[in-house]
Write a protein that holds these residues in place. Structure first.
Motif, mmCIF file in Angstrom:
data_model
loop_
_atom_site.group_PDB
_atom_site.id
_atom_site.type_symbol
_atom_site.label_atom_id
_atom_site.label_comp_id
_atom_site.label_asym_id
_atom_site.label_seq_id
_atom_site.Cartn_x
_atom_site.Cartn_y
_atom_site.Cartn_z
ATOM 1 N N TYR A 26 62.333 -7.576 0.842
ATOM 2 C CA TYR A 26 61.002 -8.969 1.805
ATOM 3 C C TYR A 26 61.985 -9.945 0.692
ATOM 4 O O TYR A 26 62.280 -11.095 1.860
ATOM 5 N N ASN A 29 64.447 -12.028 3.504
ATOM 6 C CA ASN A 29 63.954 -12.729 4.912
ATOM 7 C C ASN A 29 64.055 -11.910 5.951
ATOM 8 O O ASN A 29 63.745 -12.160 6.788
ATOM 9 N N ARG A 31 63.100 -9.254 8.834
ATOM 10 C CA ARG A 31 61.946 -8.783 9.311
ATOM 11 C C ARG A 31 62.029 -7.033 9.775
ATOM 12 O O ARG A 31 62.895 -6.351 9.962
#
Length: 200
Positions: A26, A29, A31
């Motif tokens: 996380y 950044n 997904r």
């Protein structure tokens, strides 16, 4: 889209490792989505999903290496075309053969490209040697196809026990990276993140 399979025998702390790894990813950044197929009591709950904006798919009713392999590849296709994650974390049941999971994806998946498959096998520092004696074949299956082995719960044992586990891994013939971790405390999870980001 890169796949990260977090495998390991029952009770080794796979879900805790995944949660600790999610925390690290996380921060990058990325997904990512999670596919769970385990019967453990600690799942990826709704609070975690909200915090990280996760897409979590739970495959129940069988094992993704055999009876649910078509559900796995279809779920990957849906995730790839809909969400387009950078990474998909997959947690098979503790009795699954990770090589069969990889084979199902390589042979049956049709969808957006998969950039690589990384298999992390988690072993329990406290119980590995004893469990290996009782369940040698399934544990060896986990280790045969592993890109890296994570010795979890390291904070619960001494260095002699860690050395014993490493010796057992060498005796089995595992030659890849071995990372001593504690998913609960976050010990060496940055190293795990780097292995995953480097593509194993």
């Amino acid at each position: 889209m890169r796949l990260v399979i977090v495998s390991g025998f029952l009770g080794v702390g796979k879900t805790s490792v995944m949660l600790a790894l999610i925390e690290k990813l996380y921060q990058e950044n990325l997904r990512f989505a999670v596919i769970e197929n385990d019967f453990g009591k600690l799942g990826i709950d709704s609070k975690v999903m909200q915090r990280y904006g996760l897409e979590v798919k739970d495959l129940k009713g069988g094992c993704i290496c055999c009876t649910l392999s078509s559900s796995l590849v279809e779920t990957l296709r849906i995730l790839g075309t809909g969400m387009g994650p950078d990474m998909v974390l997959i947690e098979p049941t503790g009795v699954a053969d990770p090589a069969l999971v990889v084979s199902a994806v390589r042979n049956d998946y049709v969808g957006p490209p998969i950039d690589g498959i990384c298999q992390l096998t988690v072993v329990d520092a406290e119980r590995f040697c004893e469990i290996m004696k009782a369940f040698e074949r399934p544990i060896t299956n986990h280790l045969k196809s592993a890109d890296a082995v994570l010795i979890n719960k390291a904070d619960a044992v001494d260095n002699a026990r860690i050395d014993q586990v490493k010796g057992s891994l060498a005796g089995i013939g595992f030659e890849g990276p071995v990372i001593v971790i504690s998913a609960e405390s976050g010990l060496n999870m940055d190293q795990v993140k780097e292995v995953v980001l480097d593509g194993c």
